[in-house]
Each structure stands twice: as structure tokens, then as C-alpha cells.
Design an enzyme around this catalytic site. Structure first.
Site, short mmCIF file in Angstrom:
data_model
loop_
_atom_site.label_atom_id
_atom_site.label_comp_id
_atom_site.label_asym_id
_atom_site.label_seq_id
_atom_site.Cartn_x
_atom_site.Cartn_y
_atom_site.Cartn_z
N SER A 20 1.45 -10.08 -0.46
CA SER A 20 1.25 -8.57 -0.54
C SER A 20 1.64 -8.04 0.96
O SER A 20 1.73 -6.66 0.90
CB SER A 20 -0.11 -8.51 -0.78
N LYS A 32 0.72 -1.44 0.05
CA LYS A 32 -0.12 -0.05 0.08
C LYS A 32 0.75 1.33 0.10
O LYS A 32 0.41 2.56 -0.41
CB LYS A 32 -0.90 0.20 1.26
C1 LIG Z 1 -5.13 -3.90 0.66
C2 LIG Z 1 -4.30 -5.10 0.77
C3 LIG Z 1 -4.92 -6.28 -0.27
C4 LIG Z 1 -5.83 -6.00 -1.33
O1 LIG Z 1 -5.59 -4.82 -2.05
P1 LIG Z 1 -6.92 -4.17 -2.96
O2 LIG Z 1 -6.03 -3.03 -3.80
O3 LIG Z 1 -7.90 -3.74 -2.21
O4 LIG Z 1 -7.37 -5.28 -3.75
C5 LIG Z 1 -4.16 -7.25 -0.47
N1 LIG Z 1 -3.21 -7.61 0.64
C6 LIG Z 1 -2.84 -6.76 1.59
C7 LIG Z 1 -1.82 -7.15 2.65
C8 LIG Z 1 -3.46 -5.49 1.62
O5 LIG Z 1 -2.99 -4.89 2.67
#
Ligand SMILES: *Cc1c(COP(=O)(O)O)cnc(C)c1O
Length: 326
Positions: free
Chosen positions: A305, A53
Site C-alpha cells: 500500500s 491514498k
Molecule cells: C492509510 C494506509 C493504510 C490503511 O488504510 P485504511 O483505509 O485506513 O484502512 C495502509 N497502508 C498505508 C501505506 C496507508 O497509508
């Protein structure tokens, strides 16, 4: 607000490069052996603040003209986006106010303040916290930076996809955690522009998969939010969604849904076989491969992510020798 272009992602890459980490792409010997395919992991859980993010928040912040930046930025997100915006704002010397409801636990409030942002605790729900954020926009001239439905946020997240095709030009399949769709929209635009033959697949939890249900309905719909190990994937896509819903509909090849024991297995595998502590949302790509729900066609990348998981919960998952009940 219109969708970002590939050129916007390239510009985002130049803009945020001094402020974010370029995360490694690592071949997973264990997954490659298990699946009989080339499997790679994009180690985005090693990003500063613990999640991707930071890319989108930094890009959106730095894209603002100086006079807008001077008035400050705000959001009502308490999770990884709130952390990212707080960090990006502090790094840029910009005032940030994160609005939280009275239900937010004290450690989250303290966490926002520790990142250098002001925490404004107001209202009985996240929706009421959002009303305060909108008031700050209307009355104090602050700028709202939303977690996904914003062209500059999507372009920032797309830089993660740019790095994947730079490191693996022959990529065949990319598995991306999917909630509001900011990450997968940017990644799909970057990957498919550079390599049109590649498939980009979204992975969500079966409990409250807002984007999957919206795609099935043909328009954004609301879903009931339920507790899940993939807590960063919770929440809706916004009934007024303008950027990510059309991009996901047009660019993403498939969406896979996972149950809670499958997500737990992904967290466990990441720890035991890859030496990675990751949160549930980040484990869904690995989990989809392990569950046999995603076929690795061509060199395959699972995007990890984020790493922001409660460590006591993590310990319970990786130490348990029975399938997760959750
Ligand atoms: C926000 C987030 C997501 C999903 O991202 P989107 O852009 O809302 O689809 C996936 N993994 C983590 C760790 C996140 O913080």
C-alpha cells in the site's frame, strides 16, 4: 453519508484516471515458490506520493462542486492522507490547509508545505488540530476530506481493487492492509462484485487494531494507540464511524493480526526477495503469508500500500540479522 456502490467505483476510476498512476500487478516468483501457490503483488507503493491514498483524496476532491472547491479543503491527517490531499489539491488548483498539532516534527510540517499545502500548526494534540479543521469548515466554508470514513474516499480506494480484477480475473484471495478500512472497503466492493468467489482478508498489527476490536464488539470502539512498525495503520476508526465499519463487517472475510517481528520480516522479504522498499503497513500481506497466518487459496494478491518509511529505520530492519525485537 451512505456507502458507495460499485457504479461509484467505476465513476471514480474514470474521474481520477488522468491524475493517478495505474500500478502494476506482478507475479512474485519467490513467494510463489515458497508457498507452492500463485502469489502476486499489487505494486501500489509506486503510486504518486508513495501511497494509495492519492486515489481517494483525488476522487473526493474532484467530486466536489466548483463552488465548494473554490472555498478550499482541509484535513488533520499528517501521514499519507495529508500528503495525498496536498498533492491532489495542488494539481487541481485548490487551496488546502493541513492542520497539525505542535507535537508534529518540523520535517512533517515542511513536508506538507513542500507538497503545496498550507500547514497550520495549532493545539497540543491531533484532536486539537482536528478542532481547528472543523473551525475552518464552520467559519471559512472549507470542506473536510477525511482519510477513510467518506463514500467518495472509499470509492477512490476501490479503483485499486478494480485494477486487480482487471489484471487477474481469476483472483482467489486478496490480502489488504487494514486500519480505518477505507482501502479494504473499496477493494472488497470492487473485487467481490466482479468475482464473488474471491476472499478479501484484512491484515493489521496486533498493537492497537481498532477495526478488529470494533468488529469483535459489534460497534466502533476506541483502542489505545501504541508505537508499531506499521505506523500508517495506527489510530482509531472513529466512534461515529458511518461508512467503513459496516462495509468491512459485511464484505471482509477475515482479519489477521501480526506482531512486530512478523511485520519486520515482511519489510525484509520485500527488499531482499522482491527489490521493493515498502513501509511496515504495506508489508503486512507478505508478512501474513510468510508467518503462515494467511492461506493462499487460489491466485493470491498481497497489496503493497505504500513506501513512505524512514530510510534509517528501513536500513536497520533489512540489515539486522536477528529477528526484530521492537
Ligand atoms: C492509510 C494506509 C493504510 C490503511 O488504510 P485504511 O483505509 O485506513 O484502512 C495502509 N497502508 C498505508 C501505506 C496507508 O497509508
Amino acid at each position: 453519508m451512505t456507502a458507495p456502490t460499485f457504479a461509484d467505483i467505476l465513476a471514480a476510476g474514470r474521474r481520477i484516471a488522468p491524475h493517478v498512476a495505474r500500478t502494476p500487478l506482478a507475479r512474485s516468483d519467490a513467494l510463489s515458490a515458497r508457498l507452492g501457490a500463485e502469489v502476486f503483488l499489487k505494486l501500489e507503493h509506486r503510486q504518486i506520493t508513495g501511497a494509495f491514498k492519492l486515489r481517494g483524496a483525488t476522487n473526493a476532491l474532484l467530486a466536489l462542486p466548483a463552488e465548494r472547491r473554490a472555498a478550499g479543503v482541509t484535513t488533520a491527517s499528517t501521514g499519507n492522507h495529508g500528503r495525498a490531499l496536498a498533492h491532489a489539491a495542488r494539481a487541481a488548483g485548490v487551496r488546502a490547509v493541513v492542520c497539525l498539532s505542535r507535537l508534529a516534527p518540523a520535517n512533517k510540517v515542511a513536508g506538507v508545505e513542500a507538497m503545496g499545502a498550507e500547514a497550520r500548526v495549532i493545539g497540543a494534540s491531533q484532536d486539537e488540530a482536528m478542532i481547528e479543521a472543523r473551525r475552518l469548515v464552520a467559519e471559512e466554508g472549507m470542506t473536510l476530506i477525511p482519510p477513510f470514513d467518506h463514500a467518495d474516499v472509499v470509492a477512490g480506494q476501490g479503483t485499486c481493487g478494480l485494477e486487480i480484477v482487471e489484471d487477474l480475473p481469476g483472483v482467489g484471495t486478496v490480502l489488504v492492509p487494514l486500519s480505518g478500512g477505507g482501502l479494504i472497503a473499496g477493494v472488497a466492493l470492487a473485487v467481490k462484485t466482479a468475482r464473488p468467489a474471491a476472499r478479501v482478508i484484512g491484515v493489521s498489527m496486533a498493537r492497537g487494531a481498532a477495526m478488529a476490536e470494533s468488529l469483535a464488539a459489534g460497534h466502533p470502539v476506541e483502542v489505545r494507540e501504541e508505537a508499531t512498525l506499521a505506523d500508517s495503520l495506527g489510530g482509531g476508526i472513529g466512534l461515529g464511524n458511518r461508512v467503513t465499519f459496516p462495509m468491512v463487517r459485511d464484505l471482509v472475510d477475515d482479519v489477521i493480526l501480526l506482531d512486530e517481528p512478523e511485520i519486520a520480516e515482511g519489510i525484509r522479504w520485500a527488499y531482499a526477495a522482491e527489490g521493493a522498499v515498502i513501509e511496515g503497513a504495506a508489508a503486512v500481506g507478505i508478512a501474513a503469508l510468510l508467518a503462515g497466518k494467511a492461506a493462499p487459496r487460489g491466485p493470491t494478491v498481497a497489496l503493497l500500500s505504500g513506501r513512505n518509511i524512514d530510510m534509517e529505520l528501513h536500513r536497520r530492519i533489512v540489515c539486522s540479522d536477528t529477528p526484530w525485537e521492537g
